[in-house]
Design a protein around this motif. Structure first.
Motif, short mmCIF file in Angstrom:
data_model
loop_
_atom_site.label_atom_id
_atom_site.label_comp_id
_atom_site.label_asym_id
_atom_site.label_seq_id
_atom_site.Cartn_x
_atom_site.Cartn_y
_atom_site.Cartn_z
N HIS A 1 0.87 -1.18 0.00
CA HIS A 1 0.00 0.00 0.00
C HIS A 1 0.90 1.21 0.00
O HIS A 1 1.78 1.36 0.85
CB HIS A 1 -0.91 0.01 1.23
CG HIS A 1 -1.84 1.17 1.22
ND1 HIS A 1 -2.34 1.72 2.38
CD2 HIS A 1 -2.39 1.89 0.22
CE1 HIS A 1 -3.13 2.74 2.08
NE2 HIS A 1 -3.18 2.85 0.78
N ASP B 1 0.76 5.26 0.13
CA ASP B 1 -0.01 6.48 0.35
C ASP B 1 0.77 7.64 -0.26
O ASP B 1 1.90 7.91 0.14
CB ASP B 1 -0.20 6.71 1.85
CG ASP B 1 -0.85 8.06 2.12
OD1 ASP B 1 -1.92 8.32 1.56
OD2 ASP B 1 -0.26 8.86 2.88
N SER B 2 0.19 8.28 -1.25
CA SER B 2 0.85 9.39 -1.94
C SER B 2 0.18 10.70 -1.63
O SER B 2 -1.04 10.75 -1.44
CB SER B 2 0.81 9.16 -3.46
OG SER B 2 1.52 8.01 -3.80
N SER C 1 -3.35 7.17 -4.49
CA SER C 1 -2.62 6.21 -3.68
C SER C 1 -2.85 4.85 -4.34
O SER C 1 -3.77 4.69 -5.13
CB SER C 1 -3.14 6.21 -2.24
OG SER C 1 -2.76 7.42 -1.60
N ARG D 1 4.86 5.53 2.54
CA ARG D 1 4.30 6.86 2.43
C ARG D 1 5.22 7.66 1.52
O ARG D 1 6.42 7.76 1.76
CB ARG D 1 4.20 7.53 3.80
CG ARG D 1 3.56 8.90 3.73
CD ARG D 1 2.96 9.34 5.07
NE ARG D 1 1.71 8.64 5.29
CZ ARG D 1 1.43 7.93 6.39
NH1 ARG D 1 2.29 7.84 7.36
NH2 ARG D 1 0.25 7.36 6.53
#
Length: 155
Positions: free
Chosen positions: A69, A71-72, A77, A143
């Motif tokens: 995963h 997260d941008s 994302s 992240r």
């Protein structure tokens, strides 16, 4: 955004595809895969993407290699799942214009090529999985802020 990635082995070889993945558009090698389209389940997207990128017809995944995963700051994302494929047939003949080549490489050579990927999110989970440094099904959480990619957690 949901992504799928396929790991296809032929003995001690791994299938890689060559496409423009570098920071400045450089042609680099990676595992085949792509986006899940609306109305598709992950295994359906995996079969479609692998056929488009490699020309191979693949069966259903046999196990989850890893999940990631990202997260941008800027959407989207991404949630990516990589799957091991044991059943496949056909000849390597990429149909996707973005894919310049598909080829099997001995694992040490494949790891060297994958090590050239600029992005930690593109490189670390794949190398960890293929070397056995991480267990099958490991989840990676990143992240991304600007050009900084931070591994937040892994289990």
């Amino acid at each position: 955004m949901q992504l799928v990635i396929g790991i296809i082995r032929r003995g001690n070889e791994i299938l890689l595809v060559r496409e423009s993945l570098g920071t400045h558009g450089e042609m680099l090698w990676s595992l085949p895969g792509g986006g899940v389209e609306e109305g598709e389940l992950m295994h359906e997207a995996l079969r479609r993407e692998l056929q488009e990128e490699t020309g191979l017809l693949v069966g259903d995944p046999v196990r989850t290699a890893f999940v990631m995963h990202i997260d941008s700051e800027r959407p989207p994302s991404a949630l990516a799942a990589a799957f091991e494929i044991d059943e496949w047939s056909g000849d390597l003949a990429p149909e996707d214009d973005d894919i310049k080549q598909a080829a099997f490489f001995p694992l040490p050579d494949a790891l060297k090529l994958l090590g050239e990927l600029d992005s930690a999110t593109q490189r670390e989970p794949i190398v960890g999985c293929l070397t056995g440094a991480t267990a099958p099904g490991t989840t990676w959480l990143y992240r991304n802020r600007g050009k900084e990619e931070t591994l937040v957690a892994r289990w």
